[in-house]
Design an enzyme around this catalytic site. Structure first.
Site, PDB file in Angstrom:
ATOM      1  N   ARG A  54       0.791  -1.231   0.000  1.00  0.00           N
ATOM      2  CA  ARG A  54       0.000   0.000   0.000  1.00  0.00           C
ATOM      3  C   ARG A  54       0.823   1.281   0.000  1.00  0.00           C
ATOM      4  O   ARG A  54       0.289   2.343  -0.225  1.00  0.00           O
ATOM      5  CB  ARG A  54      -0.950   0.017   1.205  1.00  0.00           C
ATOM      6  CG  ARG A  54      -1.930  -1.140   1.220  1.00  0.00           C
ATOM      7  CD  ARG A  54      -3.056  -0.963   0.203  1.00  0.00           C
ATOM      8  NE  ARG A  54      -3.872  -2.169   0.099  1.00  0.00           N
ATOM      9  CZ  ARG A  54      -4.701  -2.423  -0.916  1.00  0.00           C
ATOM     10  NH1 ARG A  54      -4.821  -1.583  -1.911  1.00  0.00           N
ATOM     11  NH2 ARG A  54      -5.400  -3.525  -0.931  1.00  0.00           N
ATOM     12  N   HIS A  86       3.561 -10.750  -5.131  1.00  0.00           N
ATOM     13  CA  HIS A  86       2.675  -9.880  -5.892  1.00  0.00           C
ATOM     14  C   HIS A  86       3.183  -8.459  -5.710  1.00  0.00           C
ATOM     15  O   HIS A  86       3.426  -8.032  -4.584  1.00  0.00           O
ATOM     16  CB  HIS A  86       1.238 -10.027  -5.361  1.00  0.00           C
ATOM     17  CG  HIS A  86       0.195  -9.578  -6.330  1.00  0.00           C
ATOM     18  ND1 HIS A  86       0.140  -8.290  -6.810  1.00  0.00           N
ATOM     19  CD2 HIS A  86      -0.823 -10.241  -6.914  1.00  0.00           C
ATOM     20  CE1 HIS A  86      -0.876  -8.197  -7.654  1.00  0.00           C
ATOM     21  NE2 HIS A  86      -1.480  -9.370  -7.742  1.00  0.00           N
ATOM     22  N   TYR A  89      -0.189  -2.818  -5.448  1.00  0.00           N
ATOM     23  CA  TYR A  89      -1.354  -2.360  -6.224  1.00  0.00           C
ATOM     24  C   TYR A  89      -1.242  -0.891  -6.631  1.00  0.00           C
ATOM     25  O   TYR A  89      -1.998  -0.427  -7.477  1.00  0.00           O
ATOM     26  CB  TYR A  89      -2.639  -2.541  -5.407  1.00  0.00           C
ATOM     27  CG  TYR A  89      -3.022  -3.975  -5.197  1.00  0.00           C
ATOM     28  CD1 TYR A  89      -3.174  -4.834  -6.276  1.00  0.00           C
ATOM     29  CD2 TYR A  89      -3.240  -4.476  -3.919  1.00  0.00           C
ATOM     30  CE1 TYR A  89      -3.517  -6.157  -6.085  1.00  0.00           C
ATOM     31  CE2 TYR A  89      -3.587  -5.802  -3.720  1.00  0.00           C
ATOM     32  CZ  TYR A  89      -3.721  -6.636  -4.807  1.00  0.00           C
ATOM     33  OH  TYR A  89      -4.068  -7.941  -4.615  1.00  0.00           O
ATOM     34  N   HIS A 126       0.086  -6.151 -11.914  1.00  0.00           N
ATOM     35  CA  HIS A 126      -1.007  -5.522 -12.676  1.00  0.00           C
ATOM     36  C   HIS A 126      -0.384  -4.311 -13.378  1.00  0.00           C
ATOM     37  O   HIS A 126       0.202  -3.456 -12.707  1.00  0.00           O
ATOM     38  CB  HIS A 126      -2.104  -5.002 -11.747  1.00  0.00           C
ATOM     39  CG  HIS A 126      -2.805  -6.079 -10.965  1.00  0.00           C
ATOM     40  ND1 HIS A 126      -3.941  -5.842 -10.251  1.00  0.00           N
ATOM     41  CD2 HIS A 126      -2.538  -7.398 -10.795  1.00  0.00           C
ATOM     42  CE1 HIS A 126      -4.353  -6.970  -9.674  1.00  0.00           C
ATOM     43  NE2 HIS A 126      -3.504  -7.918  -9.980  1.00  0.00           N
ATOM     44  N   GLU A 161      -0.359  -9.917 -15.078  1.00  0.00           N
ATOM     45  CA  GLU A 161      -1.667 -10.508 -14.783  1.00  0.00           C
ATOM     46  C   GLU A 161      -2.745  -9.878 -15.658  1.00  0.00           C
ATOM     47  O   GLU A 161      -2.762  -8.661 -15.872  1.00  0.00           O
ATOM     48  CB  GLU A 161      -1.999 -10.290 -13.304  1.00  0.00           C
ATOM     49  CG  GLU A 161      -3.330 -10.912 -12.908  1.00  0.00           C
ATOM     50  CD  GLU A 161      -3.514 -11.014 -11.395  1.00  0.00           C
ATOM     51  OE1 GLU A 161      -2.565 -10.736 -10.645  1.00  0.00           O
ATOM     52  OE2 GLU A 161      -4.626 -11.363 -10.987  1.00  0.00           O
ATOM     53  N   ASP A 195      -5.573 -14.896 -14.138  1.00  0.00           N
ATOM     54  CA  ASP A 195      -6.521 -14.899 -13.020  1.00  0.00           C
ATOM     55  C   ASP A 195      -7.886 -15.317 -13.547  1.00  0.00           C
ATOM     56  O   ASP A 195      -8.453 -14.658 -14.423  1.00  0.00           O
ATOM     57  CB  ASP A 195      -6.570 -13.507 -12.377  1.00  0.00           C
ATOM     58  CG  ASP A 195      -7.383 -13.499 -11.094  1.00  0.00           C
ATOM     59  OD1 ASP A 195      -8.561 -13.902 -11.132  1.00  0.00           O
ATOM     60  OD2 ASP A 195      -6.837 -13.097 -10.050  1.00  0.00           O
ATOM     61  N   HIS A 198     -10.675 -12.614 -13.022  1.00  0.00           N
ATOM     62  CA  HIS A 198     -10.552 -11.462 -13.921  1.00  0.00           C
ATOM     63  C   HIS A 198     -10.953 -11.856 -15.346  1.00  0.00           C
ATOM     64  O   HIS A 198     -11.572 -11.072 -16.065  1.00  0.00           O
ATOM     65  CB  HIS A 198      -9.115 -10.932 -13.925  1.00  0.00           C
ATOM     66  CG  HIS A 198      -8.621 -10.524 -12.567  1.00  0.00           C
ATOM     67  ND1 HIS A 198      -7.324 -10.129 -12.331  1.00  0.00           N
ATOM     68  CD2 HIS A 198      -9.249 -10.452 -11.369  1.00  0.00           C
ATOM     69  CE1 HIS A 198      -7.181  -9.834 -11.043  1.00  0.00           C
ATOM     70  NE2 HIS A 198      -8.327 -10.028 -10.439  1.00  0.00           N
ATOM     71  N   HIS A 232      -3.990 -17.713 -11.046  1.00  0.00           N
ATOM     72  CA  HIS A 232      -4.683 -17.312  -9.833  1.00  0.00           C
ATOM     73  C   HIS A 232      -6.068 -17.919  -9.911  1.00  0.00           C
ATOM     74  O   HIS A 232      -6.871 -17.528 -10.757  1.00  0.00           O
ATOM     75  CB  HIS A 232      -4.780 -15.785  -9.738  1.00  0.00           C
ATOM     76  CG  HIS A 232      -3.509 -15.129  -9.306  1.00  0.00           C
ATOM     77  ND1 HIS A 232      -3.308 -13.763  -9.387  1.00  0.00           N
ATOM     78  CD2 HIS A 232      -2.377 -15.650  -8.762  1.00  0.00           C
ATOM     79  CE1 HIS A 232      -2.098 -13.478  -8.916  1.00  0.00           C
ATOM     80  NE2 HIS A 232      -1.519 -14.607  -8.536  1.00  0.00           N
ATOM     81  N   ASP A 245     -13.124  -6.603 -10.210  1.00  0.00           N
ATOM     82  CA  ASP A 245     -12.225  -7.579  -9.614  1.00  0.00           C
ATOM     83  C   ASP A 245     -12.789  -7.942  -8.234  1.00  0.00           C
ATOM     84  O   ASP A 245     -12.557  -7.227  -7.272  1.00  0.00           O
ATOM     85  CB  ASP A 245     -10.863  -6.859  -9.512  1.00  0.00           C
ATOM     86  CG  ASP A 245      -9.782  -7.671  -8.867  1.00  0.00           C
ATOM     87  OD1 ASP A 245     -10.097  -8.655  -8.189  1.00  0.00           O
ATOM     88  OD2 ASP A 245      -8.608  -7.299  -9.032  1.00  0.00           O
ATOM     89  N   HIS A 247     -13.120 -11.409  -5.997  1.00  0.00           N
ATOM     90  CA  HIS A 247     -12.888 -12.855  -5.859  1.00  0.00           C
ATOM     91  C   HIS A 247     -13.886 -13.479  -4.882  1.00  0.00           C
ATOM     92  O   HIS A 247     -14.287 -12.851  -3.913  1.00  0.00           O
ATOM     93  CB  HIS A 247     -11.473 -13.118  -5.343  1.00  0.00           C
ATOM     94  CG  HIS A 247     -10.402 -12.593  -6.249  1.00  0.00           C
ATOM     95  ND1 HIS A 247      -9.062 -12.714  -5.961  1.00  0.00           N
ATOM     96  CD2 HIS A 247     -10.462 -11.953  -7.436  1.00  0.00           C
ATOM     97  CE1 HIS A 247      -8.342 -12.163  -6.936  1.00  0.00           C
ATOM     98  NE2 HIS A 247      -9.184 -11.692  -7.840  1.00  0.00           N
ATOM     99  N   GLU A 277      -6.456 -16.895  -4.358  1.00  0.00           N
ATOM    100  CA  GLU A 277      -6.545 -15.567  -3.730  1.00  0.00           C
ATOM    101  C   GLU A 277      -7.985 -15.359  -3.266  1.00  0.00           C
ATOM    102  O   GLU A 277      -8.553 -14.291  -3.424  1.00  0.00           O
ATOM    103  CB  GLU A 277      -6.183 -14.475  -4.731  1.00  0.00           C
ATOM    104  CG  GLU A 277      -4.777 -14.534  -5.273  1.00  0.00           C
ATOM    105  CD  GLU A 277      -4.551 -13.506  -6.374  1.00  0.00           C
ATOM    106  OE1 GLU A 277      -5.416 -13.404  -7.278  1.00  0.00           O
ATOM    107  OE2 GLU A 277      -3.546 -12.807  -6.320  1.00  0.00           O
TER     108      GLU A 277
HETATM  109 ZN    ZN Z   1      -5.045 -12.313  -9.096  1.00  0.00          ZN
END
Ligand code: ZN
Length: 298
Positions: A54, A86, A89, A126, A161, A195, A198, A232, A245, A247, A277
């Site tokens: 973050r 990963h 973001y 991403h 991804e 993914d 996605h 994923h 997005d 999940h 995930e």
């Molecule tokens: Zn993912």
């Protein structure tokens, strides 16, 4: 039964090795704790944030006395064999804002450098959103940042991804992923992470065997051979083509086990490691989720 199952798997995979199944785990407390959490949920592969997800300050995961992944696995793991990470973001390589691009490129390079230095196998990224500037207009700068991150790192793959297609996000089609992969001199270290949520939210209907075949044909014709290196595995809270997005736990969403199994067990995808995930009870994949995945991923 066990012997026969592993023999069948080896037959399918040939010499590429055994397909690993696992999940994303918290990195709180450092690398050893993350691997122990993976063991607790029955994971053979874990995904972590190796840098804080973050903040722009490139806060690295604590190694807590270990030299790196191999050292920590041999000291701690009973089941985990591989660690992937990963990227943050916050990273947006496609942004038209110069300042955000600069910070994004720097953080990606740091993430890749650190991951390679401690033995993480691959970093999932991403690409970000072009915010209306257009994919083709932003493509050169996306490739530039990826090239720079590969150039400063060693021994770690960078996996792009696919996106759900929200708000001008790059990578909701295989053509866009292929365009990103194609213009970079990677020495074989650049690939794709697929993914399943996605993909569904981006509008690929793989609920039927025909749908799976159509998608597999597209992978075969659009992506470079060997590019697909990670899955994923997530169900979806939202419907086909919803472009968000979200999940869901396996079997509790709009996709369902049969379609997920049909996709991940397609011959083109069958040598690719699988990482959950899913939300679990709010803290990520649980042991029952990993066991469920292991029961149908061949
Ligand atoms: Zn993912």
């Amino acid at each position: 039964m066990r012997i026969q199952a592993s023999w069948e798997r080896q037959t399918v995979l040939g010499t590429t090795g055994r397909r690993l199944v696992g999940g994303h785990v918290s990195a709180a407390g450092g690398l050893g704790k993350a691997i122990a959490r993976g063991d607790d949920i029955g994971a053979e592969i874990v995904q972590i944030f190796s840098n804080s997800p973050r903040g722009w300050k490139a806060q690295r995961i604590s190694l807590a006395g270990f030299e790196g992944v191999a050292d920590a696995i041999s000291a701690v793991a009973t089941r985990v064999e591989r660690v992937v990470s990963h990227a943050s973001y916050l990273i947006n390589l496609a942004t038209p804002e110069a300042d955000l691009y600069e910070k994004s490129s720097t953080l990606l390079a740091e993430t890749m450098y650190f991951a390679g230095s401690i033995g993480i196998s691959s970093v999932v990224l991403h690409v970000g959103s072009h915010r209306g500037a257009g994919f083709m207009a932003q493509l050169p700068q996306v490739r530039g940042a990826i090239q720079a991150a590969l150039d400063v790192s060693e021994g770690v793959d960078l996996l792009i991804e696919n996106s759900a297609g929200a708000g001008d996000s790059v990578g909701s089609s295989l053509e866009e992923i292929a365009a990103v992969l194609g213009g970079v001199d990677s020495g074989g270290r650049l690939g794709m992470c697929l993914d399943t949520q996605h993909l569904f939210a981006a509008g690929f209907d793989y609920l039927s065997a025909d749908g799976v075949k159509a998608f597999a044909d597209e992978i075969y014709s659009v992506l470079p051979a060997g590019a697909l290196r990670c899955i994923h595995l997530n169900d979806s809270k939202v419907r086909l083509g919803a472009h968000v997005d979200r999940h869901e736990n396996l079997g509790e969403g709009e996709i369902g086990i049969d379609a997920l199994a049909g996709l991940v067990n397609h011959p083109l995808l069958v040598s690719t490691d699988v990482v959950l995930e899913t939300p679990g009870d709010g803290d990520g994949p649980r042991r029952i989720d990993v066991e469920l995945a292991r029961s149908f991923v061949i």
